[in-house]
Motif scaffolding. Structure first.
Motif, mmCIF file in Angstrom:
data_model
loop_
_atom_site.group_PDB
_atom_site.id
_atom_site.type_symbol
_atom_site.label_atom_id
_atom_site.label_comp_id
_atom_site.label_asym_id
_atom_site.label_seq_id
_atom_site.Cartn_x
_atom_site.Cartn_y
_atom_site.Cartn_z
ATOM 1 N N ASN A 61 0.824 -1.203 0.000
ATOM 2 C CA ASN A 61 0.000 0.000 0.000
ATOM 3 C C ASN A 61 0.862 1.259 0.000
ATOM 4 O OD1 ASN A 61 -2.332 1.502 -0.055
ATOM 5 N ND2 ASN A 61 -2.980 1.028 2.025
ATOM 6 N N GLY A 62 0.216 2.395 -0.200
ATOM 7 C CA GLY A 62 0.895 3.680 -0.111
ATOM 8 C C GLY A 62 1.804 3.988 -1.285
ATOM 9 N N GLN A 63 1.549 3.372 -2.450
ATOM 10 C CA GLN A 63 2.444 3.556 -3.585
ATOM 11 C C GLN A 63 2.108 4.790 -4.422
ATOM 12 O OE1 GLN A 63 5.229 1.793 -4.160
ATOM 13 N NE2 GLN A 63 4.785 0.751 -2.240
ATOM 14 N N TYR A 64 0.882 5.289 -4.299
ATOM 15 C CA TYR A 64 0.478 6.427 -5.144
ATOM 16 C C TYR A 64 -0.537 7.262 -4.371
ATOM 17 C CZ TYR A 64 -0.721 8.773 -9.615
ATOM 18 O OH TYR A 64 -0.913 9.670 -10.639
ATOM 19 N N VAL A 65 -0.103 8.435 -3.940
ATOM 20 C CA VAL A 65 -0.939 9.349 -3.159
ATOM 21 C C VAL A 65 -1.159 10.624 -3.955
ATOM 22 C CG1 VAL A 65 -1.001 10.805 -1.099
ATOM 23 C CG2 VAL A 65 -0.155 8.455 -0.925
ATOM 24 N N ILE A 66 -2.390 11.089 -3.999
ATOM 25 C CA ILE A 66 -2.709 12.371 -4.627
ATOM 26 C C ILE A 66 -2.949 13.379 -3.506
ATOM 27 C CG2 ILE A 66 -4.270 13.622 -6.167
ATOM 28 C CD1 ILE A 66 -4.971 10.924 -7.450
ATOM 29 N N THR A 67 -2.243 14.491 -3.532
ATOM 30 C CA THR A 67 -2.328 15.460 -2.445
ATOM 31 C C THR A 67 -3.345 16.559 -2.763
ATOM 32 O OG1 THR A 67 -0.710 17.115 -3.177
ATOM 33 C CG2 THR A 67 0.161 15.106 -2.154
ATOM 34 N N LYS A 68 -3.632 17.346 -1.748
ATOM 35 C CA LYS A 68 -4.594 18.442 -1.897
ATOM 36 C C LYS A 68 -4.076 19.535 -2.824
ATOM 37 C CE LYS A 68 -3.192 21.288 2.084
ATOM 38 N NZ LYS A 68 -3.655 21.886 3.352
ATOM 39 N N SER A 69 -2.753 19.510 -3.119
ATOM 40 C CA SER A 69 -2.175 20.511 -4.021
ATOM 41 C C SER A 69 -2.385 20.171 -5.488
ATOM 42 C CB SER A 69 -0.669 20.658 -3.743
ATOM 43 O OG SER A 69 -0.444 21.155 -2.442
ATOM 44 N N ALA A 70 -2.891 18.970 -5.769
ATOM 45 C CA ALA A 70 -3.057 18.544 -7.156
ATOM 46 C C ALA A 70 -4.041 19.451 -7.886
ATOM 47 C CB ALA A 70 -3.530 17.103 -7.203
ATOM 48 N N LYS A 71 -3.597 20.046 -8.979
ATOM 49 C CA LYS A 71 -4.471 20.920 -9.761
ATOM 50 C C LYS A 71 -5.405 20.106 -10.648
ATOM 51 C CE LYS A 71 -1.181 24.797 -9.902
ATOM 52 N NZ LYS A 71 -0.198 24.152 -9.028
ATOM 53 N N HIS A 72 -5.013 18.866 -10.949
ATOM 54 C CA HIS A 72 -5.811 18.007 -11.827
ATOM 55 C C HIS A 72 -5.948 16.619 -11.192
ATOM 56 C CE1 HIS A 72 -5.059 21.167 -14.766
ATOM 57 N NE2 HIS A 72 -3.764 21.000 -14.583
ATOM 58 N N PRO A 73 -6.689 16.510 -10.091
ATOM 59 C CA PRO A 73 -6.768 15.223 -9.383
ATOM 60 C C PRO A 73 -7.382 14.108 -10.222
ATOM 61 C CG PRO A 73 -8.350 16.819 -8.488
ATOM 62 C CD PRO A 73 -7.455 17.574 -9.395
ATOM 63 N N GLU A 74 -8.358 14.471 -11.093
ATOM 64 C CA GLU A 74 -8.975 13.437 -11.929
ATOM 65 C C GLU A 74 -7.940 12.842 -12.889
ATOM 66 O OE1 GLU A 74 -11.982 16.705 -11.068
ATOM 67 O OE2 GLU A 74 -9.956 16.609 -11.906
ATOM 68 N N ALA A 75 -7.141 13.700 -13.493
ATOM 69 C CA ALA A 75 -6.099 13.232 -14.414
ATOM 70 C C ALA A 75 -5.050 12.412 -13.665
ATOM 71 C CB ALA A 75 -5.442 14.417 -15.121
ATOM 72 N N ALA A 76 -4.702 12.861 -12.463
ATOM 73 C CA ALA A 76 -3.720 12.129 -11.661
ATOM 74 C C ALA A 76 -4.219 10.728 -11.338
ATOM 75 C CB ALA A 76 -3.420 12.895 -10.377
ATOM 76 N N PHE A 77 -5.504 10.619 -11.000
ATOM 77 C CA PHE A 77 -6.057 9.294 -10.717
ATOM 78 C C PHE A 77 -6.113 8.435 -11.977
ATOM 79 C CE2 PHE A 77 -9.600 6.378 -10.980
ATOM 80 C CZ PHE A 77 -9.206 5.466 -10.009
ATOM 81 N N ARG A 78 -6.574 9.013 -13.070
ATOM 82 C CA ARG A 78 -6.686 8.248 -14.313
ATOM 83 C C ARG A 78 -5.328 7.683 -14.735
ATOM 84 N NH1 ARG A 78 -10.456 9.613 -18.313
ATOM 85 N NH2 ARG A 78 -9.244 8.138 -19.580
ATOM 86 N N LEU A 79 -4.259 8.439 -14.495
ATOM 87 C CA LEU A 79 -2.908 7.964 -14.825
ATOM 88 C C LEU A 79 -2.581 6.697 -14.047
ATOM 89 C CD1 LEU A 79 -0.266 8.746 -16.429
ATOM 90 C CD2 LEU A 79 0.543 9.695 -14.257
ATOM 91 N N ALA A 80 -2.859 6.714 -12.735
ATOM 92 C CA ALA A 80 -2.592 5.543 -11.904
ATOM 93 C C ALA A 80 -3.481 4.372 -12.310
ATOM 94 C CB ALA A 80 -2.811 5.888 -10.436
ATOM 95 N N ASP A 81 -4.733 4.651 -12.580
ATOM 96 C CA ASP A 81 -5.668 3.602 -12.983
ATOM 97 C C ASP A 81 -5.172 2.896 -14.240
ATOM 98 O OD1 ASP A 81 -8.543 2.432 -12.749
ATOM 99 O OD2 ASP A 81 -8.446 3.143 -14.816
#
Length: 550
Positions: A360-380
């Motif tokens: 666990n803990g391999q990919y965290v998106i922080t509150k500073s992310a300007k594009h959280p949806e894109a950041a998640f889609r990348l990991a997905d």
């Protein structure tokens, strides 16, 4: 005049409102309308992920097998496929933990934190504070490969879900058979053969082998330059006690936490642990363990194993790459073989076991992310089988290929894929197990069992034949746990203070800096003063909440 001023203000406000409205309606696809950044997200599963290129700032843990994340071929391929550019900040491996702690305390966060194995304690503290974004809604709205992974491996979702119901980080799922029994000792077989020595089966036989390595010039250069045994303190599996202590008491993972009849316990305050330290101290006193074992890093240990003339006899570690470069030109990595668990003076002979395949803990998106949806889609996207294959092994058709008819996998079933280029050396083609990925047991063991790529078949065989017969029972293995925010806050300090002390005192007892007999009671007293009891109580509460609900 006053009337015209009022009309002018009203007109300006109206224009601004209209322009703002136009801006807010400009997102397309699956844009959730997040105030941080209105990115045109394409529908789930569709590429590219964004129509207009965006940049993610990613803090990544350094990887000694990756030359440069920024120029890496997989990075370029991923950016081209997704239309997401990655702005990297690489934390050196040796100081990665300190770097992560510094960033988390600074208030200046990257968009994504990747490859650190952020702990459940940190997840709860920074998740409940809002620093780490909960990913549940993003998974529900945009998850394609993540949902497939959860469906195929239900335990993955369970193990990464915090007590408050949130998922604060994405994992690496790796059903790696040889990783489940990864606390191994590797010994240089050419020296055993040259000196006519059998593979040791007891702790005393192991001592005699190390003595022979030290005194009988097995490398044949006429110099007393042999190092019978060494290790490094950075990685627990490479430490001098990791493998050998299991001949005295169950010694699992870096925190040495275990289950004893359903009760959370530790090994490091038990009389049997003291006996194991006595044994290690005796090896050190006879010059059989290198003093550098308590100060050097993984690269320095590997330099010992890769010296022009062989000088290193044995070291504990996950695989042969601890001592020599995997698939290196010298071929020395294949000359190290696993030692079966050794029988201790009281008959203890254990292989530490951890069957939980979720890191666990391999990919965290922080509150500073300007594009959280894109950041998640990348990991997905990285959980896709082809993408996982590329991120870990390289280009299909160059470093790997799909299996042909009649090719057989390591597991004896029809093979799925074949490795074409050796794994484990520094390269700039893939990320070498950094970041999210999804590998089932069938996927891993579906590699073609090929003599020209012997790493995985060798690790499978060594584990199956030597380690599995001695693995501890599952009821002794403490599963991964989450904690409430209050527990996590309290545990953060206890965890560091206690485990730093244990690590320090192992080194001091083994080297003789502190006399074991005279210093043991003081060591136990210090653990009590550090509130070891409370530390175990918190783990027990978390274990009971998770596994004894009924």
């Amino acid at each position: 005049m006053k009337k015209w001023s009022v009309l002018l203000v009203a007109l300006v406000f109206a224009v601004v409102t209209v322009l703002s409205g136009c801006s807010s309606d400009s997102g397309q696809g699956g844009d959730s309308g997040d105030a941080k950044g209105k990115t045109a997200i394409t529908p789930p599963g569709q590429l590219p992920i964004v129509n207009e290129k965006v940049t993610l700032k990613v803090l990544v843990r350094g990887n000694s097998s990756v030359e440069d994340f920024a120029t890496n071929e997989f990075t370029k391929w991923l950016e081209e496929k997704t239309n997401i550019h990655i702005d990297w900040e690489v934390a050196p491996e040796k100081s990665a933990t300190e770097k992560l702690n510094l960033v988390l305390s600074s208030g200046e966060y990257p968009d994504v934190i990747m490859g650190f194995g952020v702990s459940p304690t940190q997840m709860m503290i920074f998740g409940t504070q809002g620093v780490f974004l909960p990913l549940n809604k993003l998974i529900e709205e945009y998850g394609v490969e993540t949902k497939r992974m959860f469906q195929e491996t239900p335990s993955a979702k369970d193990l990464i879900t915090a007590p408050d119901g949130n998922i604060y980080a994405l994992p690496q799922v790796n059903e790696c058979y040889h990783c489940f029994l990864s606390q191994r000792m590797w010994i240089y077989k050419p020296w055993l053969d040259k000196l006519g020595l059998a593979m040791p089966t007891t702790t005393e036989e192991f001592r005699e082998v190390l003595k022979a390595f030290k005194t009988k010039d097995p490398n044949g250069n006429g110099k007393a330059d042999e190092i019978p045994m060494a290790g490094n303190p950075i990685n627990f599996r490479d430490g001098v006690d990791s493998f050998l202590m299991n001949s005295f008491i169950y010694n699992p993972a870096d925190k040495r936490l275990l289950l004893n009849n359903g009760k959370v316990d530790v090994s490091f305050n038990k009389p049997e642990f003291k006996e194991g330290l006595k044994y290690l101290r005796s090896l050190y006193a006879e010059g059989l363990i290198s003093p550098l074992s308590f100060t050097q890093d993984a690269n320095q240990l590997k330099q010992m194993g890769e010296s022009e003339v062989p000088i290193l006899g044995a070291s504990s570690g996950h695989n042969m790459g601890t001592l020599a470069t995997l698939n290196g030109k010298s071929g020395r990595w294949l000359e190290y073989v696993a030692v079966p668990p050794l029988k201790g003076p009281k008959g203890v002979r254990l292989a530490a076991y951890n069957p939980y395949a979720v890191s666990n803990g391999q990919y965290v998106i922080t509150k500073s992310a300007k594009h959280p949806e894109a950041a998640f889609r990348l990991a997905d996207y990285m959980y896709n089988q082809e993408v996982t294959l590329r991120s870990i092994h390289g280009r299909i058709g160059q470093e790997v290929r799909m299996a042909e008819k009649n090719e057989i996998g390591i597991n004896g079933k029809p093979a799925l894929w074949k490795q074409l280029v050796g794994w484990g050396q520094i390269q700039n083609v893939h990320w070498s197990q950094t970041g999210p990925s999804y590998r089932t047991s069938d996927f891993r063991l579906g590699e073609v069992a090929s003599p020209d790529q012997p790493l995985e078949p060798t690790l499978y065989k060594e584990t199956k034949e030597k380690m599995e017969p001695y693995k501890v029972s599952l009821d002794q293995v403490l599963p991964p746990l989450f904690f409430t925010s209050d527990q996590a806050s309290e545990l953060a300090d206890l965890d560091k203070v206690i485990n730093d002390h244990v690590k320090e005192m192992i080194a001091r007892f083994v080297t003789g800096d502190v006399d074991l007999d005279k210093g043991w009671d003081g060591y136990i007293k210090n653990l009590e003063n550090m509130n070891l009891k409370r530390y175990l109580d918190i783990y027990q509460q978390a274990y009971d909440a998770k596994f004894k609900k009924k």
